[in-house]
Structure formats: structure tokens, C-alpha cells
Design an enzyme around this catalytic site. Structure first.
Site, PDB file in Angstrom:
ATOM      1  N   VAL A   1     -51.812 -33.898   9.590  1.00 14.54           N
ATOM      2  CA  VAL A   1     -50.937 -32.875   9.980  1.00 14.54           C
ATOM      3  C   VAL A   1     -49.543 -33.375   9.767  1.00 14.54           C
ATOM      4  CG1 VAL A   1     -52.459 -32.208  12.151  1.00 14.54           C
ATOM      5  CG2 VAL A   1     -50.765 -33.978  12.312  1.00 14.54           C
ATOM      6  N   ASP A   2     -48.486 -32.085   9.708  1.00 16.49           N
ATOM      7  CA  ASP A   2     -47.241 -32.641   9.282  1.00 16.49           C
ATOM      8  C   ASP A   2     -46.270 -32.482  10.361  1.00 16.49           C
ATOM      9  OD1 ASP A   2     -47.705 -32.895   6.291  1.00 16.49           O
ATOM     10  OD2 ASP A   2     -48.174 -30.772   6.541  1.00 16.49           O
ATOM     11  N   VAL A   3     -46.748 -31.664  11.382  1.00 12.90           N
ATOM     12  CA  VAL A   3     -46.053 -31.429  12.560  1.00 12.90           C
ATOM     13  C   VAL A   3     -46.773 -31.594  13.892  1.00 12.90           C
ATOM     14  CG1 VAL A   3     -44.740 -29.558  13.975  1.00 12.90           C
ATOM     15  CG2 VAL A   3     -44.819 -29.392  11.264  1.00 12.90           C
TER      16      VAL A   3
END
Length: 236
Positions: free
Chosen positions: A42-44
Site C-alpha cells: 500500500v502507498d497510503v
């Protein structure tokens, strides 16, 4: 409480006037390997605040270090709340008083529901010369003013009432696929349901009821567990 429409799979089941995503597999406890895989995938990270980041006016032990660790890995951090009594500016002041840097107001914060309402009006090019009639508290009015709208008196051109169940808040705020986001919360029927309805990975900070129809993808006892888990299982 968030009112959410979960039209994400044929497994949805209707209970009264709400739709719940029926999760066929129980939540999995985070392990070092699972935590490392989650962070890589995931990035966020989207965090609920009350009960997850702080309890009352006290920061949960280890949260500061956990947030710094995630930032060091290049993750974007977003904080959400249902409380419309305070604006993002007021909430930012609380973060700063607890020693957490959140940058400029709005830079990495998404204070639904009222900031989302202001963003939605901007996204549809709602005329700035029209007034917005608000059922709500000062936090909503301040957000509308920051967006250039007038929230008092005159001929009403729009009405803002807390939340709209069919607005895609994620698309209004981010340019990242929701599958690359992780919602971290402590309630099934609000935080976890909200994340699931948008297609996010979900993590419960406390698994209160393993038999609940709504189940997160992962659970752990508290957010700072990431520190120990990533220390053991990080791939970096």
C-alpha cells in the site's frame, strides 16, 4: 456514524437500510511477514483518530514512532474523523500539541465529512456567489470558507448535511487506486465498513467481535504493534 453503500461484490448482504460486505474469511492477525507485505503493498495509510491515534487528549503510546516509521518508508498518512465540531485547522492544532507533525492544513489530512463536502462543491464548480445552507457545527462553516464559499444567509443555492452516501471521497482527494490504501480503525460498522466499501485493505486496531458480519483483512491489538512486527519482518 458513517452511512455507507457497499456495492463491492455479490456477497453483500442487506440488513435493514444498510448494506454490509459479508466477509467469508475471518480477519487474520498481523504477523511480522504479513505486516511487511502489507506495508509493501500500500502507498497510503488512512487512520481513524479517536481510539486509534489518541484517547481523549492523550496520544496512544508508540503511535508517534509508528507514524514516523511509516513516513520513513515513503507512505502517505491521512487522518479521518466523523467529528464535525472542529475544522481541520483545529484538529491540526491538536496533532501539533501531541507532538505529531501534519504539515500545512490539508496537505496530508482529509477530515471528512465537512472537508469532503467543500471539496465536492468545488469539484462540481458550484458558483461562489451562491450561499450554502449548513446543518452542522463550526467545523463545516470554516471548511466552506476556506474553500471560498459562504455558509450563512441569503438566497440558498445548496444544502450541506454532514455526509452523502454516494460521493466517492477517495477519488475527490487522491490519485491512487484504493487497492493501494489501508484503512486503520477500531470500529467494524464505521471505519472498517468505510474502507471495505471503497476497496481498501482494512486493519482493525482491536478485534472486538470475531463473529461480526463485518471483518477486517487484518487485526492487531494496537497501531504501535507495527513497530515490533516490522522490526521482525521488514523486507527492507
Amino acid at each position: 456514524m458513517l452511512k455507507t453503500d457497499c456495492r463491492v461484490s455479490p456477497e453483500n448482504q442487506v440488513f435493514g437500510d444498510r448494506r454490509y460486505h459479508r466477509v467469508m474469511n475471518p480477519a487474520k492477525q498481523l504477523t511480522p511477514t504479513a505486516a511487511a507485505d502489507l506495508v509493501d503493498s500500500v502507498d497510503v495509510f488512512i487512520f481513524d483518530c479517536d481510539g486509534v491515534i489518541w484517547k481523549g487528549d492523550r496520544l496512544v503510546d508508540g503511535v508517534y514512532e509508528t507514524l514516523e516509521l511509516l513516513r520513513s518508508k515513503g507512505k502517505q498518512l491521512v487522518f479521518v474523523t466523523n467529528n464535525s465540531s472542529k475544522s481541520r485547522r483545529k484538529n491540526a492544532e491538536k496533532f501539533h500539541s501531541l507532538g505529531i507533525s501534519v504539515g500545512e492544513v490539508g496537505s496530508n489530512m482529509f477530515w471528512m465529512k465537512y472537508s469532503a463536502a467543500a471539496m465536492y462543491l468545488k469539484s462540481i464548480d458550484f458558483p461562489k456567489d451562491k450561499k450554502v445552507y449548513v446543518f452542522g457545527m463550526d467545523g463545516i462553516l470554516e471548511e466552506l470558507e476556506l474553500a471560498g464559499f459562504t455558509g450563512l444567509g441569503g438566497t440558498v443555492g445548496a444544502v450541506v448535511v454532514g455526509i452523502h452516501p454516494f460521493i466517492n471521497y477517495y477519488k475527490l482527494q487522491f490519485h491512487i487506486a484504493t487497492s493501494r490504501m489501508c484503512m486503520v480503525g477500531d470500529r467494524f460498522d464505521t471505519d472498517i465498513l468505510f474502507g471495505q466499501s471503497a476497496g481498501c485493505v482494512t486493519t482493525e486496531s482491536i478485534l472486538k467481535d470475531p463473529s461480526n458480519e463485518i471483518q477486517p483483512d487484518y487485526y492487531t491489538s494496537k497501531v504501535p504493534d507495527f513497530l515490533e512486527l516490522l522490526g521482525q519482518g521488514s523486507k527492507n
